[in-house]
Design an enzyme around this catalytic site. Structure first.
Site, PDB file in Angstrom:
ATOM      1  N   ASN A 156      10.685   4.037   1.171  1.00 37.11           N
ATOM      2  CA  ASN A 156      10.332   2.864   1.971  1.00 37.11           C
ATOM      3  C   ASN A 156      11.035   1.610   1.466  1.00 37.11           C
ATOM      4  OD1 ASN A 156       8.796   3.872   4.023  1.00 37.11           O
ATOM      5  ND2 ASN A 156       6.823   3.525   3.033  1.00 37.11           N
TER       6      ASN A 156
ATOM      7  N   TRP B 135       0.802  -1.225   0.000  1.00 39.95           N
ATOM      8  CA  TRP B 135       0.000   0.000   0.000  1.00 39.95           C
ATOM      9  C   TRP B 135       0.835   1.275   0.000  1.00 39.95           C
ATOM     10  CZ3 TRP B 135      -1.136   4.326   2.951  1.00 39.95           C
ATOM     11  CH2 TRP B 135      -2.295   5.022   2.593  1.00 39.95           C
ATOM     12  N   ASP B 136       2.077   1.231   0.455  1.00 38.34           N
ATOM     13  CA  ASP B 136       2.860   2.471   0.557  1.00 38.34           C
ATOM     14  C   ASP B 136       4.296   2.260   0.099  1.00 38.34           C
ATOM     15  OD1 ASP B 136       3.148   5.185   1.167  1.00 38.34           O
ATOM     16  OD2 ASP B 136       3.787   4.794   3.224  1.00 38.34           O
ATOM     17  N   LEU B 137       4.481   1.521  -1.001  1.00 38.48           N
ATOM     18  CA  LEU B 137       5.839   1.201  -1.444  1.00 38.48           C
ATOM     19  C   LEU B 137       6.365   2.302  -2.360  1.00 38.48           C
ATOM     20  CD1 LEU B 137       7.913  -1.044  -0.933  1.00 38.48           C
ATOM     21  CD2 LEU B 137       7.386  -1.887  -3.214  1.00 38.48           C
ATOM     22  N   HIS B 138       6.893   3.349  -1.736  1.00 39.93           N
ATOM     23  CA  HIS B 138       7.571   4.406  -2.479  1.00 39.93           C
ATOM     24  C   HIS B 138       9.074   4.270  -2.267  1.00 39.93           C
ATOM     25  CE1 HIS B 138       8.103   6.557   1.312  1.00 39.93           C
ATOM     26  NE2 HIS B 138       6.807   6.418   1.545  1.00 39.93           N
TER      27      HIS B 138
END
Length: 312
Positions: free
Chosen positions: A212, A206-209
């Site tokens: 991260n 959901w938040d793999l930028h």
């Protein structure tokens, strides 16, 4: 800048105080007040000694530590428990068993959500890789590994999130000042309706930028690996995981090739991935309006326009 001291051990960074107060209100202030006890408790219970300056993000404070029992370097993560963070240890265990490229979970306290994690090299985030295409390729390959794992039971589900999003569209549209953006939000919702009946069952980050993803450490035998951390896991379609890589390090000229590269590496149906990525634009727009914004985030507008075929 730093705020109050946790005992004689660490300072609570002002930025963490600000974000907890802004996003979590009284619960966030209660979490900050509990940090002294949490830090002291787990340093003692898990036999840890401090090994460097504290780090932090929007939601968590992380203490570099060494475990006395085996001299292993690790990271003590202290964070408030909510629906996003509750699934993190569940996801990390599943990815760890599958060797899917996520940070290792060494210990976990279910009552507080405190975790002891594998130490990564915080000096080497993927965001520091200057070659943009190489960075996207790394992220896409890692995302393919993560989303190959079936979601364990008990996680938040994309189908439920999609239902809530669609229920909130009319209110959000009414709160937007620009007619083109109102149309854009409706079109994002229409795309989600097309796929909402098949929300998927993969374990998604959901938040793999790019911030991260950190390099592994030589003392963990992972010096040549890129490793994902800080998930907000969902059970759902991998297409819902693409937006952070489009919006982070945003470049309007890169939207299409980044999207194409990721869908190819992950082996996704392009139209389904497009619909779920528009779902992320919808979700972000709904959150903004709920916080009092009357315009959509410009990067989300541009990404949605291009995926809808309205780019220049």
């Amino acid at each position: 800048m730093h705020g109050p001291t946790i005992g004689c051990v660490i300072d609570i960074p002002d930025a963490l105080i600000a974000t907890q107060s802004k996003y979590n209100g009284e619960a966030g202030r209660a979490f900050l007040a509990a940090l002294p006890g949490l830090a002291d408790r787990f340093l003692g219970e898990w036999g840890l000694r401090r090994d460097g300056a504290a780090m932090y993000g929007v939601c968590a404070l992380v203490l570099p530590v060494v475990r006395a029992s085996d001299d292993r370097r690790a990271a003590l993560k202290l964070q408030a428990q909510d629906e996003e963070t509750a699934g993190e240890p569940v996801a990390l265990r599943a990815w760890g068993e599958a060797g899917a490229g996520a940070v290792g979970l060494l210990d976990h306290d279910p009552g507080t959500g405190t975790m002891l994690l594998e130490r990564l090299d915080e000096r080497r985030p993927l965001s520091e890789v200057a070659d943009e295409r190489a960075a996207v390729e790394v992220l896409a390959g890692l995302l393919a590994r993560l989303t190959s794992v079936p979601a364990p039971d008990g996680l938040r589900r994309l189908g439920d999130a999609a239902e809530r999003m669609l229920d909130g569209v009319a209110r959000a549209v009414a709160g937007l000042a620009d007619a083109d953006e109102r149309r854009l939000l409706r079109d994002c919702a229409a795309a989600v309706r097309e796929v909402a009946g098949e929300p998927g069952d993969r374990l998604i980050h959901w938040d793999l930028h790019y911030d991260n993803i950190l390099a592994g450490r030589a003392d963990e035998g992972r010096a040549h690996e890129w490793i994902a951390l800080d998930p907000k896991p969902l059970a759902g379609d991998p297409g819902f995981d693409l937006m952070p890589a489009l919006a982070n390090r945003f470049d309007a000229a890169a939207v299409r090739w980044r999207f194409d590269l990721m869908t190819e590496v992950l082996g996704l149906d392009r139209e389904r991935a497009r619909a779920w990525t528009l779902g992320r634009a919808l979700q972000n727009g709904l959150w903004g309006v709920a916080e009092g914004e009357h315009r959509l985030p410009p990067d989300q507008v541009e990404i949605a326009r291009q995926l809808l075929g309205r780019g220049e």
